[in-house]
Design a protein around this motif. Sequence first.
Motif, PDB file in Angstrom:
ATOM      1  N   SER A  71      20.499 -72.366 -39.432  1.00 35.65           N
ATOM      2  CA  SER A  71      21.929 -72.432 -39.691  1.00 35.65           C
ATOM      3  C   SER A  71      22.473 -73.578 -38.852  1.00 35.65           C
ATOM      4  O   SER A  71      22.317 -73.591 -37.641  1.00 35.65           O
ATOM      5  CB  SER A  71      22.599 -71.115 -39.309  1.00 35.65           C
ATOM      6  OG  SER A  71      23.984 -71.225 -39.466  1.00 35.65           O
ATOM      7  N   LEU A  72      23.111 -74.520 -39.505  1.00 34.40           N
ATOM      8  CA  LEU A  72      23.644 -75.679 -38.796  1.00 34.40           C
ATOM      9  C   LEU A  72      25.057 -75.442 -38.286  1.00 34.40           C
ATOM     10  O   LEU A  72      25.593 -76.268 -37.554  1.00 34.40           O
ATOM     11  CB  LEU A  72      23.573 -76.912 -39.698  1.00 34.40           C
ATOM     12  CG  LEU A  72      22.154 -77.258 -40.168  1.00 34.40           C
ATOM     13  CD1 LEU A  72      22.186 -78.364 -41.207  1.00 34.40           C
ATOM     14  CD2 LEU A  72      21.261 -77.619 -39.005  1.00 34.40           C
ATOM     15  N   GLN A  73      25.655 -74.304 -38.664  1.00 36.08           N
ATOM     16  CA  GLN A  73      26.949 -73.860 -38.137  1.00 36.08           C
ATOM     17  C   GLN A  73      26.809 -72.370 -37.846  1.00 36.08           C
ATOM     18  O   GLN A  73      26.708 -71.568 -38.770  1.00 36.08           O
ATOM     19  CB  GLN A  73      28.070 -74.110 -39.127  1.00 36.08           C
ATOM     20  CG  GLN A  73      28.382 -75.575 -39.331  1.00 36.08           C
ATOM     21  CD  GLN A  73      29.589 -75.774 -40.221  1.00 36.08           C
ATOM     22  OE1 GLN A  73      30.232 -74.844 -40.677  1.00 36.08           O
ATOM     23  NE2 GLN A  73      29.912 -77.030 -40.479  1.00 36.08           N
ATOM     24  N   GLU A  74      26.796 -72.034 -36.592  1.00 37.10           N
ATOM     25  CA  GLU A  74      26.570 -70.650 -36.175  1.00 37.10           C
ATOM     26  C   GLU A  74      27.770 -69.744 -36.479  1.00 37.10           C
ATOM     27  O   GLU A  74      28.906 -70.199 -36.563  1.00 37.10           O
ATOM     28  CB  GLU A  74      26.272 -70.609 -34.671  1.00 37.10           C
ATOM     29  CG  GLU A  74      25.002 -71.352 -34.276  1.00 37.10           C
ATOM     30  CD  GLU A  74      23.751 -70.763 -34.865  1.00 37.10           C
ATOM     31  OE1 GLU A  74      23.639 -69.524 -34.947  1.00 37.10           O
ATOM     32  OE2 GLU A  74      22.863 -71.548 -35.265  1.00 37.10           O
ATOM     33  N   LYS A  75      27.463 -68.463 -36.625  1.00 37.95           N
ATOM     34  CA  LYS A  75      28.459 -67.395 -36.793  1.00 37.95           C
ATOM     35  C   LYS A  75      29.368 -67.594 -37.998  1.00 37.95           C
ATOM     36  O   LYS A  75      30.546 -67.242 -37.970  1.00 37.95           O
ATOM     37  CB  LYS A  75      29.271 -67.225 -35.513  1.00 37.95           C
ATOM     38  CG  LYS A  75      28.404 -66.832 -34.328  1.00 37.95           C
ATOM     39  CD  LYS A  75      29.222 -66.655 -33.083  1.00 37.95           C
ATOM     40  CE  LYS A  75      28.282 -66.319 -31.913  1.00 37.95           C
ATOM     41  NZ  LYS A  75      28.969 -66.190 -30.664  1.00 37.95           N
ATOM     42  N   GLN A  76      28.799 -68.135 -39.069  1.00 38.74           N
ATOM     43  CA  GLN A  76      29.543 -68.327 -40.309  1.00 38.74           C
ATOM     44  C   GLN A  76      28.949 -67.518 -41.459  1.00 38.74           C
ATOM     45  O   GLN A  76      29.380 -67.651 -42.597  1.00 38.74           O
ATOM     46  CB  GLN A  76      29.558 -69.812 -40.693  1.00 38.74           C
ATOM     47  CG  GLN A  76      30.152 -70.725 -39.649  1.00 38.74           C
ATOM     48  CD  GLN A  76      31.620 -70.458 -39.422  1.00 38.74           C
ATOM     49  OE1 GLN A  76      32.399 -70.353 -40.354  1.00 38.74           O
ATOM     50  NE2 GLN A  76      32.005 -70.336 -38.165  1.00 38.74           N
ATOM     51  N   GLY A  77      27.894 -66.716 -41.182  1.00 42.18           N
ATOM     52  CA  GLY A  77      27.246 -65.928 -42.226  1.00 42.18           C
ATOM     53  C   GLY A  77      26.203 -66.685 -43.019  1.00 42.18           C
ATOM     54  O   GLY A  77      25.690 -66.183 -44.019  1.00 42.18           O
ATOM     55  N   ILE A  78      25.877 -67.875 -42.573  1.00 43.20           N
ATOM     56  CA  ILE A  78      24.934 -68.723 -43.312  1.00 43.20           C
ATOM     57  C   ILE A  78      23.526 -68.148 -43.256  1.00 43.20           C
ATOM     58  O   ILE A  78      22.848 -68.038 -44.290  1.00 43.20           O
ATOM     59  CB  ILE A  78      24.974 -70.165 -42.756  1.00 43.20           C
ATOM     60  CG1 ILE A  78      26.353 -70.754 -43.006  1.00 43.20           C
ATOM     61  CG2 ILE A  78      23.876 -71.022 -43.366  1.00 43.20           C
ATOM     62  CD1 ILE A  78      26.690 -71.952 -42.167  1.00 43.20           C
ATOM     63  N   GLY A  79      23.072 -67.766 -42.078  1.00 41.46           N
ATOM     64  CA  GLY A  79      21.741 -67.188 -41.945  1.00 41.46           C
ATOM     65  C   GLY A  79      21.589 -65.925 -42.763  1.00 41.46           C
ATOM     66  O   GLY A  79      20.590 -65.734 -43.462  1.00 41.46           O
ATOM     67  N   GLY A  80      22.588 -65.063 -42.712  1.00 45.97           N
ATOM     68  CA  GLY A  80      22.556 -63.822 -43.488  1.00 45.97           C
ATOM     69  C   GLY A  80      22.516 -64.089 -44.987  1.00 45.97           C
ATOM     70  O   GLY A  80      21.799 -63.416 -45.729  1.00 45.97           O
ATOM     71  N   ALA A  81      23.279 -65.073 -45.435  1.00 48.51           N
ATOM     72  CA  ALA A  81      23.289 -65.423 -46.859  1.00 48.51           C
ATOM     73  C   ALA A  81      21.924 -65.955 -47.296  1.00 48.51           C
ATOM     74  O   ALA A  81      21.451 -65.639 -48.394  1.00 48.51           O
ATOM     75  CB  ALA A  81      24.374 -66.465 -47.133  1.00 48.51           C
ATOM     76  N   LEU A  82      21.284 -66.734 -46.438  1.00 47.77           N
ATOM     77  CA  LEU A  82      19.965 -67.259 -46.763  1.00 47.77           C
ATOM     78  C   LEU A  82      18.920 -66.151 -46.811  1.00 47.77           C
ATOM     79  O   LEU A  82      18.087 -66.111 -47.719  1.00 47.77           O
ATOM     80  CB  LEU A  82      19.559 -68.334 -45.746  1.00 47.77           C
ATOM     81  CG  LEU A  82      20.293 -69.657 -45.904  1.00 47.77           C
ATOM     82  CD1 LEU A  82      20.167 -70.496 -44.633  1.00 47.77           C
ATOM     83  CD2 LEU A  82      19.782 -70.422 -47.116  1.00 47.77           C
TER      84      LEU A  82
END
Length: 116
Positions: A71-82
Amino acid sequence: MINIEPITQANRPLIDNLIAENWAGPFLVTRGILHDTRQHAGFVVYKDGVVLGYALYYLADNDCEITALQSLQEKQGIGGALVKAIVEKAKNLGCGRVWLITTNDNAAAFRLGNSA
């Protein structure tokens, strides 16, 4: 709004460059297996044409291993979405398990695992 797309031949060079910059890639080892990330399928997250993150996975037998998650921007839900995108893909492929390995100093990964 974010867009999640499969990694394709068109965006593969960008992902390979990010892995080289962030992971000293393209090679990584999990459970004694040498992986070439350039050969792994995955997903990329975009917002307004900017890459916010990516994840790669490796299929073996009835398992799906997440081999890279960035995730290139933390705490935005990006990792969870991936992770969600890979879990859905694994279900569609008939995988019985999706898993990943992380280091014990990766607090963000622990939080992600507890919320999944």
